[in-house]
Scaffold this active site. Structure first.
Site: not given
Ligand code: ZN
Length: 425
Positions: A297, A337, A339
């Site tokens: 998320e 980011d 991820r």
């Protein structure tokens, strides 16, 4: 003495004493060692991360990702017997996936347990000996109904075939839920860092949650308290074994606001729908469609960070512009980011996929991660213009300027300043 005193059928008294598992000498030679990447499940050994017998544990952490905390709450509140062992009757996979040669390569898969689905088949002997081995992967079948698929049929974008896509818009899929299981030396290598640095930072930056990361170098496997992956297959899963079959794939990172609630500030749900449509089309032509849904998320920064960033974007001088899209995230989170697509290809390697014919993603990070993993990507599909919500132009233009794949021209800095999002109203 019994480990728990049973008060009544559904109430248990939690243990008062703590068993520390952070001293290796007490456990040496008492558990089955894991030979990650070995040529068979027997040689590899099961991952034992259940807590019913501390001596048998050969991994750090436990099952269910972040939900292990709720399990702890259930035990603490006396509602769950800590010694409960799952009855796995009839729970084995609806479809057999693998094994593939990648399952026996310690470098190709480092973030999931390839043998984690059918533990009853792979580790029969050890289960009979009393080891509490639990699946970290479950495979089942479903019919999915999404209003956009009915619209796609009406608009002529997809055509029902009665098998993969029914007349009423419902779609028949096989799906797999996968929990993260990290082989720490392999994860460290993937990031180009040493294992000690990885272990120390995982320990320190979870508030010291897993002391074994530091004190038990003999345990190399860690089940982290994070979300995992869900895979949705369109078409015949058995065809994964055929290297000549065409594969369409979208790798989608969770966005609850758009995926579930239809927020129009980003392209997530429309792009997911586009991916599903492409997957249906490929499956109908005899190939395979694969959607990988990762619980990451808000670029894995979490939803609180994401909403803080939305506020910062809308309130900044000049309003929400594509020019400031990434900068605002960096102001709040210190990074754009997290991820880390380095671990993403593991799911595809688990599926034995080494070529994607149609990749439904514009992300350069995902594309490069697949290339580094030796997975060939042919066609790349950007989201069709008419599927982009008006307010999501800020996101899409900023991403194209940052290097995302697109057939559109790369916007200039001046053009980025002109791409504006809505204020609060
Ligand atoms: Zn989104």
């Amino acid at each position: 003495m019994s480990e728990t005193e049973t008060k009544s059928k559904h109430e248990y008294v939690p243990l008062k004493h703590i068993v520390l598992t952070s001293h290796p000498s007490a456990y040496a030679g008492k558990y089955i060692p894991i030979q990650w990447g070995a040529e068979s499940p027997k040689a590899r050994g099961p991952v034992v991360a259940s807590l019913s017998n501390q001596v048998h544990r050969n991994a750090i952490g436990s099952h269910s990702g972040s939900y292990m905390v709720y399990r702890a709450l259930a035990v603490a509140s006396g509602k769950l017997d800590p010694e409960h062992r799952p009855d796995l009757t009839h729970t084995h996979p609806s479809d057999e996936i693998g094994p593939f040669s990648s399952w026996c390569d310690p470098k190709k898969i480092v973030a999931i347990d390839p043998w984690g689905a059918d533990v009853g088949q792979h580790f029969t002997e050890q289960l009979e000996e009393g080891y509490d081995i639990r699946p970290s992967i479950a495979v089942t079948k479903a019919h999915i109904e999404m209003p956009e698929l009915r619209e796609a049929i009406q608009a002529g974008r997809v055509t029902p075939d009665g098998e993969i896509l029914k007349e009423n818009g419902s779609c028949v899929v096989t799906k797999a839920a996968i929990e993260p299981v990290w082989f720490l030396p392999g994860v460290a290598e993937r990031f180009g860092i040493d294992e000690g640095t990885l272990r120390r930072n995982l320990f320190q930056h979870t508030g010291g949650m897993y002391p074994e990361l530091i004190t038990r170098p003999d345990l190399e496997v860690f089940l982290p308290p994070i979300g995992g992956h869900t895979v949705y297959f369109f078409g015949d899963v058995n065809q994964l074994h055929d290297p000549n079959k065409r594969v369409a794939c979208r790798v989608h990172d969770e966005c609850n606001g758009s995926d579930v609630f239809g927020s129009d500030i980003c392209t997530c749900r429309p792009y997911l729908i586009h991916g599903i449509e492409v997957c249906i089309e490929e499956a109908q032509k005899g190939g395979l469609g694969v959607i990988v849904y990762n619980r990451k998320e808000g670029r894995a920064l979490g939803e609180v960070t994401k909403f803080l960033v939305y506020n910062a974007r809308k309130r900044q001088e000049g309003g929400d512009t594509a020019a400031q899209y990434f900068a605002r995230t960096e102001c709040v989170a210190g990074i754009q980011d997290v991820r880390f697509q380095e671990l993403m290809p593991d799911v595809l390697n688990w599926l034995g996929i080494n070529k994607i014919d149609r990749f439904v993603s514009m992300s350069n990070m995902k594309y490069e991660a697949l290339a580094s993993a030796g997975i060939e990507v042919n066609e790349r599909l950007s989201i069709p213009d008419d599927m982009i919500p008006e307010d999501a132009q800020v996101e899409i233009k900023a991403k194209i300027a940052a290097g995302y794949y697109s057939v559109d021209e790369i916007p200039t800095e001046d053009q980025l300043l002109d791409v504006k999002g809505r204020d609060y109203k």
